[in-house]
Design a protein around this motif. Structure first.
Motif, PDB file in Angstrom:
ATOM      1  N   LEU A 122      32.261 -22.781  16.761  1.00 28.93           N
ATOM      2  CA  LEU A 122      31.963 -23.169  15.372  1.00 28.93           C
ATOM      3  C   LEU A 122      30.564 -22.707  14.984  1.00 28.93           C
ATOM      4  O   LEU A 122      30.362 -22.184  13.875  1.00 28.93           O
ATOM      5  CB  LEU A 122      32.088 -24.688  15.231  1.00 28.93           C
ATOM      6  N   TYR A 123      29.595 -22.886  15.883  1.00 28.86           N
ATOM      7  CA  TYR A 123      28.227 -22.476  15.559  1.00 28.86           C
ATOM      8  C   TYR A 123      28.137 -20.965  15.342  1.00 28.86           C
ATOM      9  O   TYR A 123      27.437 -20.506  14.431  1.00 28.86           O
ATOM     10  CB  TYR A 123      27.252 -22.899  16.657  1.00 28.86           C
ATOM     11  N   ASP A 124      28.835 -20.177  16.169  1.00 29.01           N
ATOM     12  CA  ASP A 124      28.819 -18.724  15.985  1.00 29.01           C
ATOM     13  C   ASP A 124      29.318 -18.344  14.592  1.00 29.01           C
ATOM     14  O   ASP A 124      28.720 -17.493  13.916  1.00 29.01           O
ATOM     15  CB  ASP A 124      29.684 -18.049  17.044  1.00 29.01           C
ATOM     16  N   ASN A 125      30.419 -18.961  14.172  1.00 29.46           N
ATOM     17  CA  ASN A 125      30.935 -18.695  12.825  1.00 29.46           C
ATOM     18  C   ASN A 125      29.930 -19.113  11.761  1.00 29.46           C
ATOM     19  O   ASN A 125      29.694 -18.406  10.779  1.00 29.46           O
ATOM     20  CB  ASN A 125      32.247 -19.447  12.614  1.00 29.46           C
ATOM     21  N   ALA A 126      29.346 -20.303  11.962  1.00 28.66           N
ATOM     22  CA  ALA A 126      28.424 -20.845  10.958  1.00 28.66           C
ATOM     23  C   ALA A 126      27.147 -20.011  10.862  1.00 28.66           C
ATOM     24  O   ALA A 126      26.636 -19.766   9.761  1.00 28.66           O
ATOM     25  CB  ALA A 126      28.089 -22.298  11.299  1.00 28.66           C
ATOM     26  N   ALA A 127      26.626 -19.571  12.017  1.00 31.11           N
ATOM     27  CA  ALA A 127      25.386 -18.792  12.011  1.00 31.11           C
ATOM     28  C   ALA A 127      25.552 -17.505  11.206  1.00 31.11           C
ATOM     29  O   ALA A 127      24.656 -17.102  10.458  1.00 31.11           O
ATOM     30  CB  ALA A 127      24.961 -18.477  13.444  1.00 31.11           C
ATOM     31  N   GLU A 128      26.711 -16.870  11.370  1.00 30.43           N
ATOM     32  CA  GLU A 128      26.958 -15.649  10.604  1.00 30.43           C
ATOM     33  C   GLU A 128      27.020 -15.943   9.111  1.00 30.43           C
ATOM     34  O   GLU A 128      26.431 -15.225   8.292  1.00 30.43           O
ATOM     35  CB  GLU A 128      28.248 -14.991  11.074  1.00 30.43           C
ATOM     36  N   LEU A 129      27.720 -17.014   8.738  1.00 30.04           N
ATOM     37  CA  LEU A 129      27.810 -17.375   7.320  1.00 30.04           C
ATOM     38  C   LEU A 129      26.442 -17.744   6.748  1.00 30.04           C
ATOM     39  O   LEU A 129      26.106 -17.383   5.618  1.00 30.04           O
ATOM     40  CB  LEU A 129      28.771 -18.547   7.143  1.00 30.04           C
ATOM     41  N   ILE A 130      25.651 -18.479   7.530  1.00 31.77           N
ATOM     42  CA  ILE A 130      24.332 -18.900   7.049  1.00 31.77           C
ATOM     43  C   ILE A 130      23.448 -17.690   6.784  1.00 31.77           C
ATOM     44  O   ILE A 130      22.822 -17.579   5.711  1.00 31.77           O
ATOM     45  CB  ILE A 130      23.678 -19.850   8.081  1.00 31.77           C
ATOM     46  N   LEU A 131      23.380 -16.756   7.723  1.00 30.86           N
ATOM     47  CA  LEU A 131      22.515 -15.586   7.547  1.00 30.86           C
ATOM     48  C   LEU A 131      23.039 -14.669   6.449  1.00 30.86           C
ATOM     49  O   LEU A 131      22.260 -14.152   5.640  1.00 30.86           O
ATOM     50  CB  LEU A 131      22.395 -14.838   8.872  1.00 30.86           C
TER      51      LEU A 131
END
Length: 612
Positions: free
Chosen positions: A370-379
């Motif tokens: 989940l964090y990997d997906n979120a980090a990409e969306l955040i950046l």
């Protein structure tokens, strides 16, 4: 068809009971034996406290060790089914390799032969019911204790007692049954007998879900003279085929790796059975020769069956080991790894639900996903390419150069790549809460659920930022653009440090950076209002832009706080000695409260703060 299965089975039992009252004793013996196996498994889950799972992780370093573990664990638990389910669970969670799992299955097949030796060598020659009763009586006292190990020991002791009692009743039932009906009238010789009784043994094991129970039934019937030795050999071969059904059922809720292991189990047992059937005559001669060397009487067919059971399982492992690499290649080709769908849970499935250790570890992996997906969306929501950010030497310079708007629908990305995963994590955590897990594991599961919530809130904060990021950073607009670039730089820098934390070895991860970063965030947030006031007085910032920035900075600092909380819960092991030292050195709550006081802007109330 399924809805008629249960009524048909009950009707057949009642008809058998009416036809012969002694059949009740045999059926009761089988039921008591199976109940004993269930209690033994439940007792181990309580008493083991995750011991089997921890040993399993270390036992797959090499194929010989994996086979040895399969033999030892099945001998101890008297249940190859339990060992198979645990192995599928760990394999589905990505905690052991496929070749290690196959090795354990090989060993479990050898280990299951110890049950036949126990029954043939002890159960049929000693009045084991005399030992069963005291074991059950003592177990009743233990199962009502508050201590989980004592309760586990009680269940395990009761399980052994019921196993012995079931063997006793099956033996007594067949002894009484032979006075009324001689089942040897249905004996079949030659190839037809081999095929028919192999199928009967397979069917019996599928129904009872236990090759151990089938072997006990075969041995007691053989000892009572109700089946011929030749037919008993075929029944034992069929039992080995039927036991694969447990692994197949266990793999239904597993991922592709679990299904590969179930197929390996099926292939191994089928090849072993076919070889045993083709070479039944030489195997019988080998059994007679080994039995004579061991001093087993020629007419002691029960012990000779145990010898046969051991020989053909050892033969199967010996035949398959040289082709282990080819078997793995066949499994990977036959059941290919599906294309990863980052929008769906990758590690959470029903196969990992059964054991505490896999619950926590699979959930931890899914939260990291989940964090990997979120980090990409955040950046990307900040108009920054993730790969460029992680490769940059000067993040601030990269941010200043990143003016081109990225083609991104942040709302759609949130729904497809964050919300669906978060929903799966919440559902899995709730399911785990209904399991009998230790308080420390339950606490860590809920911590991971909170980590997922922090990650989701960080993404939602960036969703609020996205509109003004596009408005003020695509085209340079003086002080306003510089302020937004500073926010983008800080969030990107935190993402870089969290990535480093995730890539580091667990023993090298430090919580000190997280505490320092929290203090820095609060200091920056507190000074934001003063900076904005100064820019307004100088005329570098309009009141409208200042208002937008103050709101957006609250969202940005909220996202930073959530990311720091998530990193702490996901990557810092609080039970290590290093973590304890860091806890003493890190900022305490009073210091953090002092850092958080002042004019730090607070995030506006989130109307959707409840569910994502």
């Amino acid at each position: 068809m399924k809805r008629y299965y249960l009524p048909a089975a009950i009707s057949a039992l009642l008809l058998a009971f009416w036809f012969s009252p002694d059949a009740q004793e045999i059926a009761a013996g089988v039921a008591i034996f199976l109940f004993g196996m269930l209690m033994l498994e439940d007792g181990f889950k309580l008493f083991g406290g995750g011991t089997l799972e921890r040993v399993l992780q270390r036992a797959t370093a090499s194929t010989p060790r994996a086979i040895a573990f399969g033999i030892a664990s099945t001998t101890l638990l008297q249940s190859s089914s339990l060992v198979s389910i645990v192995t599928i669970s760990f394999l589905s969670a990505g905690l052991i390799s496929l070749i290690g799992g196959v090795g354990i299955i090989f060993g479990a097949n050898i280990g299951t032969t110890t049950g036949a030796w126990l029954v043939a060598g002890l159960g049929l020659k000693v009045n084991i019911a005399a030992y069963a009763m005291p074991m059950i009586a003592v177990s009743v006292i233990l199962v009502f204790q508050k201590s989980k190990p004592l309760r586990g020991l009680g269940y395990a002791l009761a399980g052994l007692g019921f196993l012995f009692l079931g063997i006793h009743y099956m033996k007594e039932g067949f002894d009484a049954f032979k006075d009324q009906i001689d089942l040897t009238r249905f004996a079949l010789s030659g190839l037809l007998g081999l095929v028919v009784y192999t199928l009967i043994g397979t069917a019996a094991t599928v129904v009872m879900q236990s090759s151990h129970a089938t072997m006990v039934l075969i041995l007691t019937a053989l000892a009572a003279g109700q089946i011929s030795y030749e037919n008993a050999l075929a029944l034992a071969i069929g039992a080995n085929i039927g036991t694969t059904i447990t692994a197949v059922i266990g793999a239904l809720g597993a991922n592709f790796q679990g299904r590969r292991l179930a197929l390996a189990h099926l292939v191994f047992n089928m090849v072993t059975a076919i070889v045993a059937l083709l070479f039944i005559a030489p195997l019988r001669e080998a059994v007679d020769w080994i039995s004579a060397l061991a001093g087993i009487a020629p007419a002691d067919f029960a012990l000779k069956l145990a010898v046969f059971h051991t020989i053909f399982n050892l033969l199967g492992v010996g035949l398959m080991l040289p082709f282990l690499t080819r078997l793995i290649s066949f499994l990977e080709t036959r059941i290919p790894e599906p294309q990863p769908d980052i929008s769906r849970p990758r590690y959470l499935n029903e196969a990992v639900d059964e054991f505490p250790q896999t619950l926590e570890l699979a959930l931890r992996k899914e939260v990291a996903h989940l964090y990997d997906n979120a980090a990409e969306l955040i950046l990307h929501g900040l108009n920054l390419h993730r790969d460029q950010v992680f490769a940059a030497r000067d993040v601030a310079a990269l941010v200043r150069q990143s003016r081109r708007p990225l083609d991104l629908d942040l709302n759609e990305g949130y729904e497809n790549r964050v919300k669906t995963l978060y929903s799966g994590i919440v559902e899995f955590s709730a399911r785990a809460g209904n399991k009998q897990v230790s308080p420390d594991i339950a606490e860590r599961i809920y911590v991971l659920r909170d980590v997922a919530s922090n990650i989701v809130q960080a993404v939602k904060s960036i969703k609020h930022l996205r509109k003004n990021i596009l408005r003020y950073t695509v085209r340079p607009q003086g002080a306003t653009t510089r302020l937004y670039d500073e926010l983008r730089t800080e969030i990107a820098r935190i993402a870089i440090e969290i990535r480093k934390l995730g890539l580091a070895d667990p023993e090298d991860r430090s919580a000190l950076w997280l505490d320092q970063e929290r203090a820095r965030i609060e200091e920056d947030a507190r000074s934001t209002a003063r900076r904005v006031d100064a820019l307004i007085r100088k005329g570098d910032l309009t009141p409208a832009a200042a208002t937008s920035f103050m709101n957006d900075s609250a969202y940005a600092y909220g996202a930073m706080r959530d990311l720091i909380k998530a990193a702490r819960g996901l990557y810092i092991e609080r039970d290590s000695a290093l973590a304890e030292v860091e806890r003493l050195l890190s900022l305490d709550e009073e210091e953090l409260k002092e850092a958080m006081t002042g004019a730090a802007p607070q995030a506006p109330a989130r109307s959707d703060a409840g569910t994502p």
